[in-house]
Design a protein around this motif. Structure first.
Motif, PDB file in Angstrom:
ATOM      1  N   LEU A  41      -3.369  -4.421   6.350  1.00 51.56           N
ATOM      2  CA  LEU A  41      -3.233  -3.027   5.944  1.00 51.56           C
ATOM      3  C   LEU A  41      -1.770  -2.619   5.806  1.00 51.56           C
ATOM      4  O   LEU A  41      -0.910  -3.077   6.558  1.00 51.56           O
ATOM      5  CB  LEU A  41      -3.935  -2.122   6.943  1.00 51.56           C
ATOM      6  CG  LEU A  41      -5.464  -2.111   6.837  1.00 51.56           C
ATOM      7  CD1 LEU A  41      -6.084  -1.493   8.081  1.00 51.56           C
ATOM      8  CD2 LEU A  41      -5.901  -1.341   5.591  1.00 51.56           C
ATOM      9  N   LYS A  42      -1.541  -1.749   4.845  1.00 47.81           N
ATOM     10  CA  LYS A  42      -0.224  -1.209   4.571  1.00 47.81           C
ATOM     11  C   LYS A  42      -0.248   0.306   4.717  1.00 47.81           C
ATOM     12  O   LYS A  42      -1.301   0.930   4.550  1.00 47.81           O
ATOM     13  CB  LYS A  42       0.212  -1.571   3.146  1.00 47.81           C
ATOM     14  CG  LYS A  42       0.235  -3.056   2.852  1.00 47.81           C
ATOM     15  CD  LYS A  42       0.591  -3.297   1.392  1.00 47.81           C
ATOM     16  CE  LYS A  42       0.618  -4.776   1.067  1.00 47.81           C
ATOM     17  NZ  LYS A  42       0.955  -5.010  -0.365  1.00 47.81           N
ATOM     18  N   PRO A  43       0.881   0.924   5.001  1.00 50.53           N
ATOM     19  CA  PRO A  43       0.908   2.384   5.096  1.00 50.53           C
ATOM     20  C   PRO A  43       0.373   3.073   3.844  1.00 50.53           C
ATOM     21  O   PRO A  43      -0.254   4.135   3.957  1.00 50.53           O
ATOM     22  CB  PRO A  43       2.386   2.695   5.322  1.00 50.53           C
ATOM     23  CG  PRO A  43       2.908   1.486   6.023  1.00 50.53           C
ATOM     24  CD  PRO A  43       2.177   0.333   5.401  1.00 50.53           C
ATOM     25  N   GLU A  44       0.584   2.488   2.682  1.00 52.64           N
ATOM     26  CA  GLU A  44       0.104   3.091   1.452  1.00 52.64           C
ATOM     27  C   GLU A  44      -1.412   3.031   1.305  1.00 52.64           C
ATOM     28  O   GLU A  44      -1.970   3.610   0.367  1.00 52.64           O
ATOM     29  CB  GLU A  44       0.775   2.452   0.223  1.00 52.64           C
ATOM     30  CG  GLU A  44       0.725   0.946   0.211  1.00 52.64           C
ATOM     31  CD  GLU A  44       2.001   0.313   0.733  1.00 52.64           C
ATOM     32  OE1 GLU A  44       2.493  -0.646   0.100  1.00 52.64           O
ATOM     33  OE2 GLU A  44       2.511   0.785   1.770  1.00 52.64           O
ATOM     34  N   ASP A  45      -2.097   2.339   2.213  1.00 48.44           N
ATOM     35  CA  ASP A  45      -3.551   2.353   2.235  1.00 48.44           C
ATOM     36  C   ASP A  45      -4.102   3.611   2.900  1.00 48.44           C
ATOM     37  O   ASP A  45      -5.319   3.831   2.881  1.00 48.44           O
ATOM     38  CB  ASP A  45      -4.097   1.128   2.962  1.00 48.44           C
ATOM     39  CG  ASP A  45      -3.777  -0.172   2.247  1.00 48.44           C
ATOM     40  OD1 ASP A  45      -3.857  -0.203   1.003  1.00 48.44           O
ATOM     41  OD2 ASP A  45      -3.450  -1.163   2.937  1.00 48.44           O
ATOM     42  N   THR A  46      -3.241   4.399   3.501  1.00 51.42           N
ATOM     43  CA  THR A  46      -3.672   5.616   4.175  1.00 51.42           C
ATOM     44  C   THR A  46      -4.326   6.572   3.187  1.00 51.42           C
ATOM     45  O   THR A  46      -3.732   6.935   2.169  1.00 51.42           O
ATOM     46  CB  THR A  46      -2.486   6.302   4.858  1.00 51.42           C
ATOM     47  OG1 THR A  46      -1.963   5.448   5.878  1.00 51.42           O
ATOM     48  CG2 THR A  46      -2.909   7.622   5.491  1.00 51.42           C
ATOM     49  N   ALA A  47      -5.547   6.978   3.481  1.00 50.64           N
ATOM     50  CA  ALA A  47      -6.307   7.856   2.597  1.00 50.64           C
ATOM     51  C   ALA A  47      -7.650   8.152   3.238  1.00 50.64           C
ATOM     52  O   ALA A  47      -8.024   7.542   4.243  1.00 50.64           O
ATOM     53  CB  ALA A  47      -6.522   7.203   1.229  1.00 50.64           C
ATOM     54  N   GLY A  53      -2.723  14.975  -2.303  1.00 51.38           N
ATOM     55  CA  GLY A  53      -1.958  15.203  -3.509  1.00 51.38           C
ATOM     56  C   GLY A  53      -2.165  14.173  -4.603  1.00 51.38           C
ATOM     57  O   GLY A  53      -1.503  14.259  -5.644  1.00 51.38           O
ATOM     58  N   LYS A  54      -3.053  13.221  -4.392  1.00 50.47           N
ATOM     59  CA  LYS A  54      -3.299  12.183  -5.379  1.00 50.47           C
ATOM     60  C   LYS A  54      -4.744  12.217  -5.844  1.00 50.47           C
ATOM     61  O   LYS A  54      -5.616  12.771  -5.184  1.00 50.47           O
ATOM     62  CB  LYS A  54      -2.964  10.807  -4.810  1.00 50.47           C
ATOM     63  CG  LYS A  54      -1.498  10.613  -4.446  1.00 50.47           C
ATOM     64  CD  LYS A  54      -1.231   9.199  -3.976  1.00 50.47           C
ATOM     65  CE  LYS A  54       0.224   8.988  -3.645  1.00 50.47           C
ATOM     66  NZ  LYS A  54       0.486   7.601  -3.189  1.00 50.47           N
ATOM     67  N   GLU A  55      -4.987  11.608  -6.994  1.00 53.16           N
ATOM     68  CA  GLU A  55      -6.330  11.524  -7.526  1.00 53.16           C
ATOM     69  C   GLU A  55      -7.139  10.471  -6.776  1.00 53.16           C
ATOM     70  O   GLU A  55      -6.591   9.509  -6.237  1.00 53.16           O
ATOM     71  CB  GLU A  55      -6.301  11.191  -9.015  1.00 53.16           C
ATOM     72  CG  GLU A  55      -5.662  12.259  -9.881  1.00 53.16           C
ATOM     73  CD  GLU A  55      -5.717  11.916 -11.350  1.00 53.16           C
ATOM     74  OE1 GLU A  55      -5.395  12.786 -12.169  1.00 53.16           O
ATOM     75  OE2 GLU A  55      -6.094  10.780 -11.678  1.00 53.16           O
ATOM     76  N   ARG A  56      -8.444  10.673  -6.762  1.00 46.22           N
ATOM     77  CA  ARG A  56      -9.321   9.682  -6.179  1.00 46.22           C
ATOM     78  C   ARG A  56      -9.328   8.429  -7.044  1.00 46.22           C
ATOM     79  O   ARG A  56      -9.448   8.504  -8.262  1.00 46.22           O
ATOM     80  CB  ARG A  56     -10.732  10.261  -6.045  1.00 46.22           C
ATOM     81  CG  ARG A  56     -11.684   9.399  -5.236  1.00 46.22           C
ATOM     82  CD  ARG A  56     -12.997  10.139  -4.953  1.00 46.22           C
ATOM     83  NE  ARG A  56     -12.760  11.352  -4.182  1.00 46.22           N
ATOM     84  CZ  ARG A  56     -13.729  12.120  -3.695  1.00 46.22           C
ATOM     85  NH1 ARG A  56     -15.008  11.793  -3.893  1.00 46.22           N
ATOM     86  NH2 ARG A  56     -13.431  13.221  -3.019  1.00 46.22           N
ATOM     87  N   GLU A  57      -9.198   7.265  -6.405  1.00 46.65           N
ATOM     88  CA  GLU A  57      -9.117   6.017  -7.138  1.00 46.65           C
ATOM     89  C   GLU A  57     -10.122   5.005  -6.608  1.00 46.65           C
ATOM     90  O   GLU A  57     -10.416   4.970  -5.415  1.00 46.65           O
ATOM     91  CB  GLU A  57      -7.707   5.431  -7.053  1.00 46.65           C
ATOM     92  CG  GLU A  57      -7.268   5.068  -5.648  1.00 46.65           C
ATOM     93  CD  GLU A  57      -5.907   4.413  -5.592  1.00 46.65           C
ATOM     94  OE1 GLU A  57      -5.353   4.085  -6.665  1.00 46.65           O
ATOM     95  OE2 GLU A  57      -5.377   4.216  -4.481  1.00 46.65           O
ATOM     96  N   GLY A  58     -10.605   4.181  -7.502  1.00 47.10           N
ATOM     97  CA  GLY A  58     -11.512   3.123  -7.118  1.00 47.10           C
ATOM     98  C   GLY A  58     -10.779   2.000  -6.416  1.00 47.10           C
ATOM     99  O   GLY A  58      -9.729   1.552  -6.872  1.00 47.10           O
TER     100      GLY A  58
END
Length: 130
Positions: A87-93, A42-47
């Motif tokens: 690592l943090k949960p928000e790194d999940t991708a 659901g999010k855009e690809r980010e660098g």
């Protein structure tokens, strides 16, 4: 044609570490600015982080990963790595390796702040969860 393949993804606990690797076939990565991108559902690809073509080349890190992730390259192995610590949960991708296909993307900051004109790998899943 430049073909990229990522590896090293998996499951880690918060505070843990993973190391991603990007290898190329058909050409050598030493002639390209290379970066790591990520995309969560659901999010855009980010660098995330990018590195120039030189041994002591410039690097770029997104603010969200500064101090935790380290990008490096091994020209002898034709490989670019992303060491991910704390690592943090928000790194999940899904994490994608990319190489710049046009000269304007030579600077790591330019490479990492656009998703246009990139050669892409297929991605590797990184999940951070307790």
């Amino acid at each position: 044609q430049l073909q990229l393949e990522e590896s090293g993804g998996g499951l880690a606990q918060p505070g843990g570490s993973l190391r991603l690797a990007c290898v190329s076939s058909g050409s050598t990565l030493m002639y390209y600015t290379v970066g790591w991108f990520r995309q969560a559902p659901g999010k855009e690809r980010e660098g995330v982080s990018c590195i120039s073509t030189t041994v002591d080349g410039q690097t770029y890190y997104a603010d969200s990963v500064k101090g935790r992730f380290t990008i490096s390259r091994d020209n002898a192995e034709n490989t670019v790595y992303l060491q991910m610590d704390s690592l943090k949960p928000e790194d999940t991708a899904v994490y994608y390796c990319a190489a710049g296909s046009v000269p304007i993307l030579a600077r790591p900051e330019a490479m990492c702040t656009t998703t246009e004109d990139h050669f892409w790998g297929q991605g590797t899943q990184v999940t951070v969860s307790s």
